[in-house]
Enzyme design. Structure first.
Site, PDB file in Angstrom:
ATOM      1  N   LYS A 154      48.586  47.570  16.808  1.00 19.04           N
ATOM      2  CA  LYS A 154      49.631  46.417  16.149  1.00 19.04           C
ATOM      3  C   LYS A 154      49.156  46.000  15.001  1.00 19.04           C
ATOM      4  CE  LYS A 154      50.454  44.118  20.089  1.00 19.04           C
ATOM      5  NZ  LYS A 154      50.022  44.735  21.168  1.00 19.04           N
ATOM      6  N   PHE A 165      35.967  49.166  18.493  1.00 19.94           N
ATOM      7  CA  PHE A 165      34.544  48.907  19.685  1.00 19.94           C
ATOM      8  C   PHE A 165      34.790  48.359  20.995  1.00 19.94           C
ATOM      9  CE2 PHE A 165      31.067  45.785  20.296  1.00 19.94           C
ATOM     10  CZ  PHE A 165      30.186  46.673  20.960  1.00 19.94           C
ATOM     11  N   ASP A 199      35.599  49.188  26.852  1.00 19.59           N
ATOM     12  CA  ASP A 199      36.402  48.482  27.617  1.00 19.59           C
ATOM     13  C   ASP A 199      37.165  49.849  28.696  1.00 19.59           C
ATOM     14  OD1 ASP A 199      37.133  46.309  28.849  1.00 19.59           O
ATOM     15  OD2 ASP A 199      39.043  46.085  27.824  1.00 19.59           O
ATOM     16  N   ASP A 234      36.571  50.195  32.624  1.00 18.95           N
ATOM     17  CA  ASP A 234      37.909  50.099  33.387  1.00 18.95           C
ATOM     18  C   ASP A 234      38.454  51.413  34.115  1.00 18.95           C
ATOM     19  OD1 ASP A 234      37.637  47.583  32.951  1.00 18.95           O
ATOM     20  OD2 ASP A 234      39.371  47.054  31.596  1.00 18.95           O
ATOM     21  N   ARG A 246      45.905  54.673  26.147  1.00 15.09           N
ATOM     22  CA  ARG A 246      45.662  53.312  25.239  1.00 15.09           C
ATOM     23  C   ARG A 246      46.713  53.707  23.846  1.00 15.09           C
ATOM     24  NH1 ARG A 246      43.898  48.608  25.030  1.00 15.09           N
ATOM     25  NH2 ARG A 246      41.996  48.896  26.297  1.00 15.09           N
ATOM     26  N   ASP A 272      34.377  38.864  33.448  1.00 14.88           N
ATOM     27  CA  ASP A 272      35.575  39.510  34.103  1.00 14.88           C
ATOM     28  C   ASP A 272      35.266  40.858  34.907  1.00 14.88           C
ATOM     29  OD1 ASP A 272      38.278  40.301  34.180  1.00 14.88           O
ATOM     30  OD2 ASP A 272      38.351  41.267  32.351  1.00 14.88           O
ATOM     31  N   LYS A 281      36.730  36.270  25.959  1.00 16.66           N
ATOM     32  CA  LYS A 281      37.146  37.767  26.016  1.00 16.66           C
ATOM     33  C   LYS A 281      38.193  37.845  24.922  1.00 16.66           C
ATOM     34  CE  LYS A 281      38.641  41.585  28.422  1.00 16.66           C
ATOM     35  NZ  LYS A 281      38.707  42.431  29.807  1.00 16.66           N
ATOM     36  N   PHE A 304      48.328  32.301  24.685  1.00 16.78           N
ATOM     37  CA  PHE A 304      48.699  33.826  24.339  1.00 16.78           C
ATOM     38  C   PHE A 304      48.208  34.469  25.631  1.00 16.78           C
ATOM     39  CE2 PHE A 304      47.641  38.122  23.095  1.00 16.78           C
ATOM     40  CZ  PHE A 304      48.669  38.542  22.447  1.00 16.78           C
ATOM     41  N   ASP A 347      50.471  36.511  28.614  1.00 22.29           N
ATOM     42  CA  ASP A 347      50.481  37.827  28.718  1.00 22.29           C
ATOM     43  C   ASP A 347      50.478  38.099  30.200  1.00 22.29           C
ATOM     44  OD1 ASP A 347      50.366  39.876  26.548  1.00 22.29           O
ATOM     45  OD2 ASP A 347      48.507  40.560  27.524  1.00 22.29           O
ATOM     46  N   ASP A 348      49.923  37.222  30.837  1.00 22.09           N
ATOM     47  CA  ASP A 348      49.639  37.337  32.311  1.00 22.09           C
ATOM     48  C   ASP A 348      51.189  37.202  33.111  1.00 22.09           C
ATOM     49  OD1 ASP A 348      47.049  37.667  31.990  1.00 22.09           O
ATOM     50  OD2 ASP A 348      46.477  35.991  32.896  1.00 22.09           O
TER      51      ASP A 348
END
Length: 346
Positions: free
Chosen positions: A49, A89, A94, A98, A103, A165, A191, A230, A234-235
């Site tokens: 974005k 990066f 990440d 995970d 992506r 996290d 994060k 923000f 998002d959550d």
């Protein structure tokens, strides 16, 4: 308020990529490795974005209240692209941690044919690229050391958030006793908020030599809560948003995420509801996920979120109203951030 056109910003990227490849060429890097490096940059840096990158020239436009000169635009957009290199990066790393699948609608870089764990080194190269470009383009700038230190500090902060996290919510071991709102706020602050919100504005302030201690503090005290809001939003959207609008299906419940929603639920749940959450949260099972969502509905978390949103936005508006512009900081910088986020649906 004037904003940067995405196409103008993207037009700066090829010269930045050329600088990095030129620098690698100096060491007589073999042709196959040169090709690899170029492919790794192209696959991971552009194409998102670009919100963080665009925020750097946009902040400068708001601070100066006039169009940027050609040189200012080139420099500020380059600093914007360096935030995108930092983001690349983080994302490459990440996704490996995970074991993510996709992506930006494509397979994650480590899942591209023949890439695998070489992606770890690619992530390191993307990060190192930041400092190569900073040295090439900003070494004579009065704030050069500040720019270097800002990138180092922000990287460290983000890695601390990621550590918290990873150990609070491992995907393969569900223990809701490990969750807390304090841990959650640490994770989102370090994060996400620092590199996504504070970094782009601080870069513009340093570049324009407006980075007084008072301006940096005021920017920090608005942008960090803005970044927290923000992420909480998002959550909320992960659980309540429309997948057709967001462009993805929420996975926080099945992925055992230490999200704002589950932390609110744990605070409000009856012993019976808590039992459901303990047995159903963080399992790769749609029926169990649906049970968690039923608890969210019983607890009326939608309303809990809306109350949080209104009080947070009122606080942020008060802080923004207190920006007096005496040292060159402008309300418009923060108003545009808030306008993009408030009541967004994706």
């Amino acid at each position: 308020m004037a904003t940067t056109k995405r196409a103008d910003f993207e037009a700066i990227f090829p010269s930045l990529r050329a600088e990095l490849l030129e620098h690698a060429k100096k060491y007589n890097l073999p042709a196959n490795a040169m090709e690899w490096l170029e492919k790794a940059i192209n696959a991971n840096v552009p194409g998102g974005k670009l919100n963080r990158g665009l925020s750097v020239p946009d902040t400068a436009l708001a601070l100066l209240g006039r169009p940027l000169t050609e040189e200012e635009f080139k420099h500020l957009s380059t600093l914007g692209w360096l935030t995108e290199l930092l983001q690349a990066f983080f994302l490459v790393s990440d996704d490996i941690m995970d074991t993510s699948i996709t992506r930006r609608g494509q397979p994650c870089w480590y899942r591209h044919e023949g890439v695998g764990m070489i992606a770890i080194n690619d992530a390191f190269m993307l990060e190192s690229g930041i400092y190569i470009i900073l040295k090439k383009m900003f070494r004579s700038h009065p704030a050069y050391v500040d720019l270097v230190e800002l990138f180092h500090e922000t990287t460290w902060q983000t890695e601390l958030g990621q550590l918290c996290d990873l150990i609070t919510a491992p995907e393969d071991k569900v223990d809701l006793d490990n969750f807390s709102l304090e841990k959650y706020m640490f994770i989102v602050t370090f994060k996400t908020a620092y590199y996504s919100f504070y970094l782009p504005v601080a870069l513009a302030l340093y570049y324009l030599q407006l980075a007084t201690p008072a301006n940096l503090k005021q920017a920090h005290d608005i942008l960090i809560p803005l970044g927290q809001y923000f992420q909480i939003q998002d959550d909320y959207l992960d659980a309540y948003g429309d997948p057709a609008v967001i462009g993805k299906i929420g996975t926080d419940i099945q992925d055992n995420k230490c999200s704002w929603m589950i932390n609110q639920a744990l605070k409000l749940a009856t012993p019976e509801q808590r039992k459901t959450l303990d047995t159903a949260y963080g399992r790769k099972d749609q029926e169990l996920e649906a049970k968690v969502k039923v608890v969210y509905q019983e607890l009326d978390l939608e309303n809990v979120y809306k109350k949080y949103e209104e009080s947070t936005v009122a606080d942020l508006r008060a802080k923004i109203a207190a920006v007096d512009g005496a040292e060159g900081l402008k309300k418009e910088v923060f108003e545009s951030f808030l306008a993009k986020i408030y009541k967004r649906s994706k």
